[in-house]
Design an enzyme around this catalytic site. Structure first.
Site, PDB file in Angstrom:
ATOM      1  CE1 TYR A  29      -3.506  -0.894  -5.575  1.00 35.60           C
ATOM      2  CE2 TYR A  29      -4.421  -2.992  -4.938  1.00 35.60           C
ATOM      3  CZ  TYR A  29      -4.116  -1.759  -4.352  1.00 35.60           C
ATOM      4  OH  TYR A  29      -4.053  -1.649  -3.181  1.00 35.60           O
ATOM      5  CB  VAL A  59      -0.229  -5.415   3.915  1.00 32.11           C
ATOM      6  CG1 VAL A  59       0.313  -6.338   2.730  1.00 32.11           C
ATOM      7  CG2 VAL A  59      -0.666  -6.528   5.126  1.00 32.11           C
ATOM      8  CE  LYS A  81      -3.828   0.796  -0.871  1.00 33.56           C
ATOM      9  NZ  LYS A  81      -4.401   0.655   0.133  1.00 33.56           N
ATOM     10  CB  SER A 103      -1.019  -0.137   1.251  1.00 35.92           C
ATOM     11  OG  SER A 103      -1.873  -0.966   1.101  1.00 35.92           O
ATOM     12  CE1 TYR A 147      -4.896   1.427   4.363  1.00 40.71           C
ATOM     13  CE2 TYR A 147      -3.562   0.447   5.950  1.00 40.71           C
ATOM     14  CZ  TYR A 147      -3.902   0.827   4.693  1.00 40.71           C
ATOM     15  OH  TYR A 147      -3.124   0.353   3.576  1.00 40.71           O
TER      16      TYR A 147
END
Lengths: 425, 425, 425, 425
Positions: free
Chosen positions: C190, C260, C67, C64, C242
């Site tokens: 992705y 992660v 991102k 992530s 998050y």
């Protein structure tokens, strides 16, 4: 001979007695300290016979079981439109104390607290003051029970002291103009309503009143009109068991309502009212042993609303030519649409050539409105075709038959054999 | 005589014909370009008679109406436990295409797309390949309809091209291990299932199969067992009409299911199957005129499941002493728990002193399992008390009666008068 | 002398080393079997110096953390309007894999998977094919890192095999027309993006590129323009951690992003990039020891974005009359709005009566755009009032000063003392 | 010379003046009848200078702008732990009047009504009575404003009469034990808090107190400690603008709070407080023209918190050998971690061979805690290596320098040239 019904009830009670799972509600001391081992079950028939086993004389607070009855009173007092404008009828899929308002601010249904609080404010005529509104509710619920109910003041006081969530709900309803009254007064009245004391036998009679089209089986009083009963039973079906509604409908299939003090009722339309009492609750807030008892009752007695009865014997006992230019149709059993359709079909297909056509209703023991209309329409059509039509109906199954629109029929009050005898002469 | 039923249907159809509100589904060209004025209604009785008016021969895709039938097949093929582990039975209060998974990742019920996609994968034996699984579904749905159904390949192709949301749902189900198969293959099969072509008459027969305890009225084939039918009808009751479930249950009160192509079915347990077809949909995705037709049918024919029938005549026609030391109980009508209870009560209260006790069932036209058990228990108790008990049952309403546990009964195959005559001699 | 910075880093690392709480991600074997004891931290300064301790050379998948960088590429390639039409910027308060679409079907923000999948499809020019789009992303992320990054094919394959939830999300985005491409191809791209291998040192340099207004500290390449950086850092602030965003902002106060596989980055605008690596995750999916390290860094180094620096010394070092009809203002330090306001105020209040007015910028080491405009406006106003205005600016803090609108200024490139000396002569 | 700042403010105000979109809050007559054309803007600097244009003297009710200040008081009075146990810090992504409780029943953050009501009850010491608690709040908010604030009793009465939703929220908080007090008393106090009257100038000073680390710029009073300010500004950043938080952070980037009467504040840490007043609100409940003014201010003045300042000149002005066995490092500008790191690096890399090492801080105008520690650590290490280390610091940028742990340093209070001169002698 001793009736086997109390024996059956006692046996079923015995089969669940040892189940001590679940826990009593603990949000107020009065409920937490209730004797968790209490156990009762009662059946009330539509003619007022009550079968009770276990602790059927013990009083406990009605709690949420008051909801369907007060909903019935509100519908009767204010009309469907007024009530539906304030409270919906959709299952919420949520726990009893969820707020669950729809897009218009309406509580989803009258069985969750939000809906029940709104419903409480709708009993009695518009503009009634809270005190009188509460009296209306006590009168109404007492009429369902067939005896004067009274409030447990200790429970009431205790619940009021912790009624924060209901106060929160009532103020939210006030914010959405679902309530017009002082929210605190409404919550007080609602809490008082929930604190009414009942026994399992009372509850069975209250449920039986719903099962009996609104007539109290013992007093005979019409408590609420039939369309109200239909609405209340429908809502109990989809919303009565909180977030376990689907499980209940599939497994038990009886319109029902549970209360946090351990009560549980079921109404079997046209048959009877059932109630159980056992204080320990499952995670949904339903009585553990109460649910098990209803599962047994439903299974043992075939009372699931979706149980399709085995086909009845044919409705047309006879279709035959009799001397003296007569076609005779002998009907039997109960007639609803399906049975009447078979009669209609038989007549249409056989196209009687005789001048006289007779329908014998001597063996018909019940006929509903649509079947009556269908039989009369057949009579009308036959008479317009030139037949002389006779209705042999010694017990007046169809009182004052009027085929309407040019149709004519001759009612025969004698027994068939006597009439045929006479005809022959 | 012409049957009034087609006339009634035509009249009701005429009353909604001019309503052109709502709009056809527009997500694929095949549905958007459907003739929006199509209108049909069909009744199918439990003995296979079909009444059809309007465009009853026009084929359209079954769409979501396939859901309850495939759910029935899955329950029949895999058993309740396996299916309930994957798909719940709670109303979701949400639109048809909402994902609505519960805490375990299970779709809330089999009537929303998520549940229907999961259900699709559960038809046929464990481990069946997708092609064979789809064949199982076509076979099953064809068995419900009583004729071989086929796929509209154009609709299928078109729906697949825009099946993004269903693909999304299927992959989510795969993520939660509700689906074990390739999600894309499941969506393909599910879409093919929804593209099966039916007519309103087919649908009425499919619904009638449910109303007939799983027996197809025309072919007589048992398509699914009774407990499956009960489950399916229960779920249709609470979840069949999407987010309008509560409105539907209160106002129409018939287990039902609608489809996006304009179909709508209702199953009246023990009476008949009903289907309508009209492509314009309301905001819930239900056929506008279909809903109106059902409202009329329900009202005109008293078919609301919560309509409490008026009380039948008393079940005990006679209770009298007859010469020759005989107590005679003449029963009549249909016997369920409520009626049997009255018989039990009468016997218990009157405590016959005669040596012989007889029950005449000649006028009983139907008796369910619980009532049969109750009558037999009464017979057993009387015989244990020393009575000689007789069951006058010329039409074998209770075949092979066995009171059990030491009870004895003598079956009389003659008519009552003949038997009494003989007794007297 | 040995630099104390590596010692500091080593000491902080040591202080969290024994914390083995949390667990590695276990949805694919490659992550589950990662060595959970790996621990690294790296600082990268804006001039390209990297301090690394622990396992800073170990490669792991970026996950992530890709991102924000791909979001930066999308903003740079497609413009703000196009990207904001597809992906929002609001914190979702939800877990990373929640769908979280707003009323328009837009993912709430680019840091949740739904938003990141949509963002992935927006890198490169409109209409780019998936393969080329992925190349654009590898090129872009490599430019941030300053070295060529490559995909871990095993992780990629493994993630694809269980990418059900992301497939579900992508198909839902397709249903809402947020994605125009084949959802499966987008998820593949992705997933490949998330499988790029990086070290903690790479990540520190990537973060430093954001902290450095888009310029890669080592290569000097402008990777993305400044408004993009501002947008990315803003979104990292509110959505990077998050559902723990609020905790992070209050306690750490550094724009950040976690992955992660155990990576965690923070960008300190104008100061440096920070990265940590430790695979065990907390319940939010953030690295346990990574979070603790950042808490230490924030506290030890006063790096919370809401730490208000102690007031600087007065910006006006001197305001005095000098011979030769001169008013001299000596400024010092860094000038933003607040400091420039004090200069403006002093000049306005003191209303210099001397013919000449001079501003000495020799001790000013930084001046931002608004402060520059304010100083020039003061100069303009003074010159319009008839003063001769001088800007002593030997180091060209304000290059090519233009007061505009009739204002005039004389730039003095000498040191103040030299110029004053000359003036006096 | 006239200051250009009021001119700038007047010009920006003029640019939005004609925008009459949005509408005043209409839930009470006092707000609905406010003059919608009122328009004001004020800047307050950290040394107490206020720039005001438009209707800056007009009083209006503070409403939700009281929330961050009362949150600050609660944190100061009860400590972080107590407050965080009752009110969270996560953005809710929801409208201001949503209930938004987390799993523990805590309001999501103190900027939504639920959180603000809970926060209201936390001002003052534990066990304070409601009257005294309200006095604490008036005192506290007055301290922020620098003048005694008073309640608008008419607005208060009017809001109380329609405070149903807040009553609902307060009772829900009571149900979750977030509130221990009588909910009605808390709502009364909270409503009174919201009815305090302020002007735009007051609000600018209140915001400036936050921007000034808790010191009121005019009175100099420390109103709340620094960690409280940091917490409040962080929460304003993520939660201050309701469901538009993400838009605000990306586009304006200033910690802010709006009120329903039309007020809007922003705090620029270390720079100033800003306030605007314009009663017409957008759909989020934020002042339409207020938002536009802040967008202008942010853009014109480069005040976005994520604007990365252009790199300062190098911190090391000189690094050179001077006669007399001396290595001289001349530092300049402001020193934070990033600048100190460059000094540290230079020293570590150059490894001075001279016996004496001197750091000249004469041109350093600010140094934060971490940079101070880093410089002292360098000094310590050098002295342990045997160097004589000198700190030339005539303006006491580092007062009482203590390298610690065996390190030694000689402070030189003279100017560099004088000291060098002396050395040479």
């Amino acid at each position: 001979m001793r009736s086997p019904i109390p024996d059956y009830l006692a046996q079923v009670l015995g089969s669940v007695e040892s189940d001590d799972s679940g826990a009593t509600a603990d949000y107020i001391p009065e409920l937490a300290s209730a004797d968790p081992d209490r156990l009762a079950a009662a059946f009330a028939t539509l003619d007022g016979q009550t079968y009770s086993v276990g602790d059927c004389g013990v009083e406990f607070t009605i709690q949420s079981i008051s909801k369907p009855f007060v909903y019935a009173l509100a519908l009767a007092d204010r009309g469907f439109e007024s009530v539906l404008a304030k409270v919906g009828v959709e299952p919420s899929g949520e726990a009893f104390n969820e707020v669950s308002l729809d897009d218009l601010g309406r509580p989803r249904n009258p069985m969750i607290n939000a809906g029940a609080i709104a419903t409480h404010s709708l009993a009695g005529p518009v503009g009634i003051d809270p005190q009188a509104g509460f009296e209306r509710i006590v009168d109404g619920l007492s009429a369902f029970a067939g005896r004067r109910l009274r409030v447990d003041e200790e429970v009431f006081e205790s619940e009021m002291a912790t009624a924060h969530r209901n106060m929160s709900i009532a103020y939210l309803l006030r914010a959405y103009d679902i309530l017009d009254e002082d929210p605190a007064a409404v919550v007080e009245g609602y809490t008082r309503q929930c604190s009414l004391l009942v026994t399992a036998s009372d509850l069975a009679l209250m449920a039986a009143t719903l099962a009996n089209r609104g007539f109290q089986p013992v007093t005979g009083e019409r408590v609420v009109p039939e369309p109200v009963v239909r609405q209340v039973l429908s809502v109990m079906t989809t919303c009565g068991m909180y977030d376990a509604a689907g499980d209940w409908v599939t497994q038990v299939g009886i319109p029902a309502k549970s209360g946090v003090a351990g009560g549980l009722i079921g109404a079997l339309p046209g048959q009877m009212g059932v109630a159980t009492f056992s204080p320990r609750l499952d995670k949904h807030g339903n009585s553990v042993r109460g649910v098990r008892l209803f599962e047994r009752f439903s299974e043992d007695m075939g009372m699931h609303m979706m149980d399709v009865p085995a086909p009845a014997e044919t409705v047309l006992r006879k279709n035959r030519h009799v001397g003296a230019d007569l076609r005779l149709y002998v009907l039997q059993g109960g007639l609803r649409f399906a049975e009447a359709e078979r009669v209609v079909r038989e007549v249409a297909q056989s196209s009687p050539s005789e001048h006289r056509v007779a329908f014998d209703l001597s063996h018909v023991h019940a006929i509903d409105a649509v079947a009556r209309r269908m039989i009369l329409e057949v009579i009308r059509r036959l008479s317009l075709e030139g037949h002389d039509v006779y209705l042999v109906d010694p017990e007046e199954v169809i009182p004052d038959p009027d085929p309407g629109d040019g149709g004519r029929v001759t009612v025969v009050g004698q027994r068939l054999t006597d009439w045929l005898e006479r005809l022959r002469r």
